[in-house]
Design a protein around this motif. Structure first.
Motif, short mmCIF file in Angstrom:
data_model
loop_
_atom_site.label_atom_id
_atom_site.label_comp_id
_atom_site.label_asym_id
_atom_site.label_seq_id
_atom_site.Cartn_x
_atom_site.Cartn_y
_atom_site.Cartn_z
N ALA A 78 0.83 -1.21 0.00
CA ALA A 78 0.00 0.00 0.00
C ALA A 78 0.87 1.26 0.00
CB ALA A 78 -0.93 0.01 1.21
N THR A 79 1.90 1.26 0.85
CA THR A 79 2.81 2.41 0.90
C THR A 79 3.56 2.56 -0.41
OG1 THR A 79 3.08 2.12 3.29
CG2 THR A 79 4.73 3.48 2.15
N GLN A 80 4.02 1.46 -0.96
CA GLN A 80 4.73 1.49 -2.24
C GLN A 80 3.87 2.09 -3.34
OE1 GLN A 80 6.33 -2.28 -3.45
NE2 GLN A 80 7.85 -2.37 -1.80
N PHE A 81 2.62 1.65 -3.42
CA PHE A 81 1.76 2.12 -4.51
C PHE A 81 1.40 3.60 -4.32
CE2 PHE A 81 -1.85 2.69 -7.24
CZ PHE A 81 -1.63 1.80 -8.29
N ARG A 82 1.07 3.99 -3.09
CA ARG A 82 0.73 5.40 -2.83
C ARG A 82 1.91 6.30 -3.17
NH1 ARG A 82 0.91 7.19 3.20
NH2 ARG A 82 3.10 6.93 2.59
N ASN A 83 3.10 5.94 -2.72
CA ASN A 83 4.28 6.77 -2.96
C ASN A 83 4.65 6.82 -4.44
OD1 ASN A 83 4.20 6.93 -0.21
ND2 ASN A 83 6.15 5.90 0.16
N PHE A 84 4.49 5.69 -5.13
CA PHE A 84 4.75 5.67 -6.56
C PHE A 84 3.80 6.60 -7.31
CE2 PHE A 84 3.60 3.62 -10.70
CZ PHE A 84 4.79 3.88 -11.37
N TYR A 92 -6.21 0.67 -2.04
CA TYR A 92 -5.24 0.99 -1.00
C TYR A 92 -5.64 2.14 -0.09
CZ TYR A 92 -2.05 -2.05 -3.57
OH TYR A 92 -1.48 -3.13 -4.19
N ARG A 93 -6.36 3.11 -0.59
CA ARG A 93 -6.76 4.23 0.25
C ARG A 93 -7.76 3.75 1.29
NH1 ARG A 93 -10.62 7.96 0.97
NH2 ARG A 93 -9.98 10.08 1.53
N PRO A 94 -7.55 4.08 2.59
CA PRO A 94 -8.45 3.58 3.64
C PRO A 94 -9.91 3.97 3.39
CG PRO A 94 -6.48 4.55 4.60
CD PRO A 94 -6.44 4.88 3.14
N ASP A 95 -10.80 2.98 3.44
CA ASP A 95 -12.22 3.22 3.18
C ASP A 95 -12.89 4.03 4.29
OD1 ASP A 95 -12.17 1.82 0.79
OD2 ASP A 95 -12.59 -0.10 1.76
N ASN A 96 -12.43 3.84 5.52
CA ASN A 96 -13.09 4.48 6.66
C ASN A 96 -12.41 5.77 7.09
OD1 ASN A 96 -10.86 3.01 7.39
ND2 ASN A 96 -11.64 2.42 9.41
N ALA A 97 -11.65 6.38 6.19
CA ALA A 97 -11.01 7.67 6.51
C ALA A 97 -12.06 8.77 6.57
CB ALA A 97 -9.96 8.00 5.46
N LYS A 98 -11.88 9.71 7.49
CA LYS A 98 -12.83 10.81 7.64
C LYS A 98 -12.64 11.87 6.56
CE LYS A 98 -13.27 10.31 12.66
NZ LYS A 98 -13.12 10.99 13.98
N SER A 99 -11.42 12.00 6.05
CA SER A 99 -11.11 13.04 5.07
C SER A 99 -11.37 12.57 3.64
CB SER A 99 -9.64 13.46 5.20
OG SER A 99 -9.28 14.35 4.18
N ASP A 100 -11.77 13.50 2.78
CA ASP A 100 -11.93 13.22 1.35
C ASP A 100 -10.64 13.43 0.57
OD1 ASP A 100 -14.59 12.54 1.55
OD2 ASP A 100 -15.30 14.59 1.20
N LEU A 101 -9.59 13.91 1.24
CA LEU A 101 -8.33 14.16 0.55
C LEU A 101 -7.74 12.85 0.02
CD1 LEU A 101 -6.82 16.84 2.95
CD2 LEU A 101 -7.70 17.21 0.64
#
Length: 413
Positions: free
Chosen positions: A193-199, A278-287
């Motif tokens: 997840a970190t690898q894909f986000r950073n890439f 990969y992006r957390p589904d239950n995150a409060k932010s829309d960013l």
């Protein structure tokens, strides 16, 4: 800025903030006001009077401060100490002239604001004098920039702040995430997840020249798809989220930064894949870009800086020759800002070649290419920053032209 004696805001800096700085980023505001603090301290130490009061008492005579710019430069060289008997014999080795020049340039912007808004121009003589004084200020500004370029290091040769095409490919290679089929031993980040986000962050920065603040303001709704043309794009805008508690809070740099940029279908699909997998589904932010650790806060400037520090260390270990100053195309550091420089260089080269196909004039072609770059990069129409960001291409182009001239017209003795 507060006057220590009256405990009230200084009048002209306050007007300057309200008129010119309020729409700028917090970092830009802080930098400009920090320079003004040095200017006001210098003026107080030399004249024992607040600069605002001096300017008012002079009936807004700009000449009172034009002749003090050189003294202010020496004041900054002398660790913010004024001495009428002090003259410069040689440059102190420990002085950072790039920092000094930046302060001078920030002060000159403020002084131009004062000239344009308070100088009396109701008669022809005053109009002419206003133009003369403004030219004098701009000459001082150009001198300070030239001095910084020459004095910022012991060497007159500077390193570029952009990657070559080969360096760019090497960087994206170490950032490429591992897959179930192929592992990437060069990627220093461990989980997928970190690898894909950073890439994805690296791709967006280097493919579209986003500022870090713009990247951090992207939301899951920033990507758009045109149902008729099939074109995909990213909307760059300020979220105005009052619950964004990041410090400093990311902001759009200027009005020209608010734009919609077309992106490739591959990058659109990568963003979609990241959101879905990969992006957390239950995150409060829309960013768009979040920490992957609960409670999943949005990434900050320091997060991006830390990410690039890790990449820089890995890049330096794998490709030490990229940092070797004996090579003219070496770099000093790998950073998010270097990605913007790289994009500007490659974009300008491509735009220039494209413009040359439809224009017989090199000057027209390069002018068209620069205007195209300004729009894509979110620069204002009168910005001079483009040539600084794309200086690798402009420098290489100039050298290539000169070598061609020598080959075509030179004679071997």
């Amino acid at each position: 800025m507060i006057d220590e004696e009256t405990r009230s805001p200084c009048l002209y800096p306050l007007l300057y903030v309200m008129s010119k700085l309020r729409l700028k980023s917090l970092s830009t505001q802080q930098s400009n006001l920090n320079a003004l603090k040095f200017w006001y301290a210098f003026w107080k130490e030399k004249f024992n009077e607040n600069f605002c009061l001096s300017f008012y008492k002079s009936k807004y005579n700009a000449e009172i401060f034009i002749e003090e710019i050189d003294s202010f430069f020496i004041y900054l060289e002398n660790n913010s100490k004024h001495d009428d008997g002090l003259i410069r014999i040689k440059k102190p080795l420990e002085v950072n002239y790039t920092t000094i020049s930046k302060k001078i340039q920030d002060i000159i912007k403020y002084l131009i604001f004062l000239i344009d808004n308070f100088f009396r121009r109701d008669v022809e003589e005053s109009k002419s004098k206003h133009s003369f004084i403004r030219r004098q200020i701009l000459i001082l500004q150009n001198k300070s920039e030239q001095f910084a370029r020459v004095s910022s290091s012991n060497s007159n040769v500077k390193q570029f702040k952009s990657l070559t095409e080969r360096m760019k490919d090497s960087f994206l290679e170490i950032a490429t995430p591992s897959t179930p089929v192929n592992s990437n031993p060069k990627n220093v980040f461990k989980d997928s997840a970190t690898q894909f986000r950073n890439f994805l962050i690296a791709r967006l920065l280097i493919n579209y020249g986003l500022r870090v603040g713009e990247l951090l303001l992207l939301s899951i709704n920033s990507r758009t798809l045109n149902r008729y043309s099939g074109n995909t794009s990213l909307t760059i805008e300020d979220t105005q989220d009052i619950e964004d508690y990041r410090s400093p809070k990311p902001r759009i740099k200027n009005e020209q930064s608010k734009r919609r940029i077309e992106i490739s279908r591959d990058d659109y699909n990568l963003i979609s894949y990241y959101i879905e997998n990969y992006r957390p589904d239950n995150a409060k932010s829309d960013l768009l870009f979040l920490s992957l650790q609960y409670p999943f806060p949005p990434l900050s400037y320091s997060s991006i800086k830390k990410m690039f520090n890790i990449w820089d260390k890995q890049f330096r270990e794998l490709y030490p020759n990229y940092y070797d100053s004996k090579y003219t195309d070496s770099i000093d550091k790998l950073s998010a800002h270097v990605c913007r420089h790289t994009w500007a260089t490659l974009m300008l080269e491509y735009a220039h070649i494209t413009a040359m196909n439809s224009s017989s004039s090199h000057e027209i072609a390069i002018s068209q290419a620069i205007e195209s770059l300004k729009k894509a990069g979110g620069w204002s129409s009168n910005s001079l920053m483009v040539s600084r960001y794309a200086d690798r291409y402009l420098s290489e182009r100039a050298n290539s032209t000169n070598i061609s001239r020598i080959k075509n017209h030179g004679k071997v003795l």
